[in-house]
Design a protein around this motif. Sequence first.
Motif, short mmCIF file in Angstrom:
data_model
loop_
_atom_site.label_atom_id
_atom_site.label_comp_id
_atom_site.label_asym_id
_atom_site.label_seq_id
_atom_site.Cartn_x
_atom_site.Cartn_y
_atom_site.Cartn_z
N ILE A 1 6.08 7.25 -7.05
CA ILE A 1 6.98 7.95 -7.05
C ILE A 1 7.63 8.02 -8.43
CG2 ILE A 1 9.29 8.69 -6.18
CD1 ILE A 1 7.29 9.32 -4.22
N ALA A 2 7.73 6.97 -9.08
CA ALA A 2 8.28 6.94 -10.57
C ALA A 2 7.27 7.55 -11.57
CB ALA A 2 8.57 5.36 -10.91
N MET B 1 15.02 4.44 -8.29
CA MET B 1 14.47 3.35 -7.49
C MET B 1 13.60 2.68 -8.72
SD MET B 1 12.32 4.57 -4.27
CE MET B 1 10.78 5.19 -5.12
N GLN C 1 -4.40 2.13 -7.61
CA GLN C 1 -4.96 2.60 -8.66
C GLN C 1 -5.78 3.84 -8.09
OE1 GLN C 1 -7.14 -1.12 -9.18
NE2 GLN C 1 -5.93 -1.85 -11.07
N LEU D 1 12.40 9.41 2.06
CA LEU D 1 11.81 9.62 0.67
C LEU D 1 12.10 11.00 0.09
CD1 LEU D 1 10.10 8.26 -1.37
CD2 LEU D 1 7.92 9.09 -0.07
N GLU E 1 3.91 -7.31 2.33
CA GLU E 1 3.06 -5.96 2.18
C GLU E 1 1.73 -6.47 2.38
OE1 GLU E 1 4.46 -3.68 -1.40
OE2 GLU E 1 4.94 -5.49 -2.18
N SER E 2 0.63 -5.60 2.17
CA SER E 2 -0.55 -5.77 2.68
C SER E 2 -1.24 -7.16 1.87
CB SER E 2 -1.59 -4.68 2.19
OG SER E 2 -0.88 -3.33 2.60
N CYS F 1 13.24 -1.36 -4.13
CA CYS F 1 12.06 -0.09 -4.16
C CYS F 1 11.98 0.45 -3.00
CB CYS F 1 10.68 -0.63 -4.87
SG CYS F 1 9.90 -1.73 -3.92
N ASP G 1 1.69 0.67 0.26
CA ASP G 1 2.84 -0.14 0.62
C ASP G 1 4.10 0.07 -0.25
OD1 ASP G 1 2.01 -2.40 2.08
OD2 ASP G 1 0.83 -3.27 0.36
N VAL G 2 5.27 -0.43 0.34
CA VAL G 2 6.43 0.01 -0.47
C VAL G 2 6.35 0.01 -1.89
CG1 VAL G 2 8.16 0.46 1.39
CG2 VAL G 2 7.68 -1.92 0.63
N SER G 3 6.10 -1.33 -2.37
CA SER G 3 6.31 -1.36 -4.00
C SER G 3 5.24 -0.52 -4.53
CB SER G 3 6.12 -2.83 -4.09
OG SER G 3 4.77 -3.23 -4.09
N PRO H 1 13.82 3.88 -0.98
CA PRO H 1 14.96 4.80 -1.22
C PRO H 1 15.80 4.76 -0.15
CG PRO H 1 12.67 5.96 -0.34
CD PRO H 1 12.40 4.34 -0.57
N PRO I 1 10.34 0.23 -9.50
CA PRO I 1 9.25 -0.20 -8.97
C PRO I 1 9.19 -1.75 -9.43
CG PRO I 1 8.93 1.71 -10.11
CD PRO I 1 10.20 1.46 -10.17
N ILE I 2 8.35 -2.45 -8.55
CA ILE I 2 7.83 -3.82 -9.25
C ILE I 2 6.63 -3.67 -10.09
CG2 ILE I 2 7.19 -6.14 -8.49
CD1 ILE I 2 8.20 -5.46 -5.61
N GLN J 1 4.24 2.58 -3.40
CA GLN J 1 4.86 3.70 -3.09
C GLN J 1 6.05 4.13 -4.34
OE1 GLN J 1 6.33 5.67 0.64
NE2 GLN J 1 8.49 5.02 -0.27
N ALA J 2 6.82 2.89 -4.77
CA ALA J 2 7.94 3.47 -5.53
C ALA J 2 7.34 3.40 -6.90
CB ALA J 2 8.53 1.97 -5.64
N GLN J 3 5.98 2.90 -7.31
CA GLN J 3 5.67 2.86 -8.53
C GLN J 3 4.98 4.23 -8.78
OE1 GLN J 3 2.32 0.08 -8.81
NE2 GLN J 3 3.73 -1.59 -9.38
N LEU K 1 11.90 -5.87 -3.75
CA LEU K 1 11.46 -5.27 -2.57
C LEU K 1 12.65 -4.38 -2.17
CD1 LEU K 1 8.67 -5.15 -0.68
CD2 LEU K 1 9.98 -6.78 0.53
#
Lengths: 317, 335
Positions: free
Chosen positions: B191-192, A263, B156, B214, A36-37, A252, B183-185, A254, A265-266, B187-189, A249
């Motif tokens: 969306i949840a 899904m 945030q 998605l 990730e970033s 999370c 970032d994907v992680s 889809p 999340p971390i 994004q998951a947060q 990773l």
Amino acid sequence: MLLTVEGLEVGFGAFSPVDDVAFSIDRGEILGIVGESGSGKSLTAIAIMGLLSRIGGRIVAGRICFDGIELAGLPEAKLRRLRGGRIALITQNPMTSLDGMMRVGPQIDQAARLHLGLDRRAARARSLELMADLRIPDPARVYDLYPHQLSGGMKQRIVIAMALAGDPELLVADEPTTALDVTVQAQIVQILVELVKRRGLAMILITHDMGVVAQTCDRVAVMYCGRVIERAQVNAIFEDPRHPYTQALIRCIPRRDMTRGSMQPIPGMVPNVANQPAGCRFNPRCPRVADICHTEIPGLRVSAGDHGVACLRADAA
Amino acid sequence: MSDLLIVDHLSRHFTNTGLFQKRQVFHAVSDVSFSLARGQILGVVGESGCGKSTLARLVLRLIQPSKGAVEFDGLDMATLSRGDLRRLRQRMQLVFQDPYSAIDPRYRVRDALLEPFKVQGVKLKSADATVASLLEMVGLSPALTHSYPHQLSGGQKQRVGIARALALNPSLVVLDEPTASLDVSVQAQIIALLNRLRESLGLTYLFISHDLGLVRYFCDKILVMYLGRIVEIMPNDAVPTHPYTRALLDSTFEPDPRQRRTITRLSGEIPSGYNPPPGCAFATRCPRVSDLCRTNLPALETISDHHQTACHHPLMNEMKSEVLQQVNTHESAVP
């Protein structure tokens, strides 16, 4: 192996945003570097290209060995002969590579004239051939266009043609499709995979997209906070991930068979480079964290099938 | 379930009047109709320039339609006075794609969260308590109350954007690519979080995205746009019948190396919105194209419950099984 990176540490002032990175890649192979970033994946690419000094960084430790040549500490003149020639870079934003004031054809010619010593006519013929090879419709017409007259996908194909013009052996592609629409992304990814297999190139594909990795790479290195935390064959990464970060990773993203709410999340967020936790850098977010994780930095331990994991608790689950 | 939002034959074109340019008309959204039931999530998918963001702004009446109507909770928005429209906006909010530019860099988190109340002239009993409860609702630490946007991470900032949109207790939230820059992680947060908020507050979402994977995961109903028009509306688990939707699905990379597939290559260019073709806009790239498609615009027709498609040659029953098979079998594209 065409390229071997060992113990690479990149420094900016007092910080080391890339630390102890190791991987290797051979001809005909695609190695994915995912993260990730802030994971240090782009800096690793910049280090391989020998461009760190341009952005104020330096190689503090480690080796980057390309076909028997040690790149770390190589004089600029020698690096310049390799860069754009035997090692080529494809950037995320095509306009980083293209000159907006110049027709695209002659920009492709440049690398062939510089690195292969072709004259103008031969370079042009070669560029047209490359453009046709990349399925650019009507190459002779597109050759004389300016970048702003082309769509995003077409511009990225020109950048790929530029990278190929110097007849490279190693392609470093840093998020080559991130700025593109999905249907165009699919085309560009397919073109890159075909190139690697047909020409026997080696490609380092840097991306944040696990879907792209799954569809293209042979082997994968997962980075987190400047370190490679897991390295394995692509099937092993998706079917038998052993590092808690890799496992999280994958959960999370889809997938087609997931239902809403499944899904996971971390929790937490990536720590700042100036404020890394002691020990394992994933410990504040890790479901398997133990006392030892706060004091010891896990190194990459490689087991059968060349599957490397940097986790002190990899066997705990 | 009653419909919260009804969009009826909505169109918007923009006229380009440059000093030395020929007058040109750009068709951003053409003849779009759909309805959205209370509590549902409708996903709008399409590639750059397909008109999905223009549609979002039309629905919120941030821009005026050239033709057609938007009905929100039984009220025709065109008939409302400016004051009524502003009051109605409390009930419909927008979350932007780019959390970096959506918040004034000189505003602290607290100021950003209180801004909607100021704009709408809502008096608060306790501003502190309101800020605290909004932060808690989106899972942010109260320690961030006095932070500036540049001190926050992308995730945030997007949470602040969501908290601000929910401040006035809206019914409809339009989410314009809320996770595209994350970032994907993260994004998951997000969306949840959106899913949890929808359940607890009974929200209705119009979710705009370029990511069909998605949208299929998150939305109840999917609306696919191409060059300003709807090409297909379907339940999230339906098999697509429009060749464009099928191409979008084929271009979505599944995160599974055992499911490598040959990608149906779309050749041809997307026509320009300045000069849309008389027939189907997808005809220049469609593998199933016929002469009819080049001259006659296909109408949006119902093919089954809640499923409409605008295609002269949709992938119907016999094709469906083939599609399913191709989706499920593991053909290897790369040896």
